[in-house]
Design a protein around this motif. Structure first.
Motif: not given
Length: 247
Positions: A41-42, A46-48, A55-56, A89-92
């Motif tokens: 997803p784009h 993390p949430e997406n 779903e996968l 968004e991903w750090s930590g």
């Protein structure tokens, strides 16, 4: 979805900049089903990503454990960097813990090249794995055991480029395959000189675009081989200090 029987089955997930792929493996790393995948997803928040993974794997056979290969630096199941997804968004982010909660099974998350390395190496001497995809992934193993992970992709290779930006997907599209292959020839010379590996394994979606002659101790491997590392990740109590199982 967690399997309550004694049969050990691993949900093996490979997170890439373009796609998220998953399958079920037995203890020996044999595929118990065909791969399935969804587009990454784009924006890749993390949430997406958690929503896409959930779903996968909906409708997958039962599993007892989960292994995840992530495109960035991961320590103790916590993401430190994710340059091809969005580091800010991903750090930590505690991906290992979150996935264990969402998918209801013990989970281990490592760098994607590390997991591929576990799936392809022979376990003899110093073996190096590189992945040529959205970015430039690397892993080192000694006698089949993961060594501490280094994000070699961020090392400078020119005055203005790192390995990631010099031979990653964006560079390939910008300069074309002929010039990209010349750059890869230089990369191989550097790796050979610096690491003195016994074997170099080359994977990732762009590995098939290499045109130069490979040395006898250089081998092309597939993503299908690499995802089998998800089973080997659970065959030892601990491969290195960066791996932590969530109970």
């Amino acid at each position: 979805m967690k399997n309550t029987s004694d049969q050990f089955k691993v949900l093996s997930i490979d997170i890439g900049g373009s796609h998220i792929k998953a399958t079920i493996l037995n203890k020996q790393g044999k595929l118990m089903m065909d791969y399935d995948k969804v587009t990454t997803p784009h924006p890749s928040t993390p949430e997406n990503l958690l929503i896409a993974i959930k779903e996968l794997v909906k409708g997958f056979p039962a599993y007892t454990n989960i292994s995840v290969g992530f495109p960035g630096y991961v320590k103790g199941g916590v993401v430190k960097t994710a340059p091809n997804l969005g580091t800010k968004e991903w750090s930590g982010f505690k991906l290992q813990e979150k996935l264990a909660d969402v998918l209801k099974a013990p989970t281990r998350v490592v760098n994607d090249a590390d997991m591929q390395g576990l799936g392809v190496v022979d376990g003899k001497g110093l073996e190096m794995v590189i992945t040529l995809g959205t970015g430039f992934g690397t892993a080192l193993l000694q006698d089949g055991m993961l060594l501490p992970h280094f994000e070699l992709a961020h090392l400078p290779v020119t005055k203005k480029d790192t390995y990631d930006t010099w031979v990653g997907e964006a560079a390939l599209e910008d300069i074309g395959e002929k010039r990209w292959n010349k750059r890869m020839d230089k990369v191989f010379k550097i790796l050979k000189t610096v690491f003195n590996y016994d074997t170099l394994y080359i994977g990732g979606g762009n590995a098939k675009k290499l045109t130069g002659k490979l040395d006898k101790n250089m081998k092309l491997v597939t993503n299908q081989d690499g995802i089998k590392g998800g089973a080997r990740l659970w065959q030892e109590k601990k491969h290195d200090q960066n791996i932590l199982a969530v109970k």
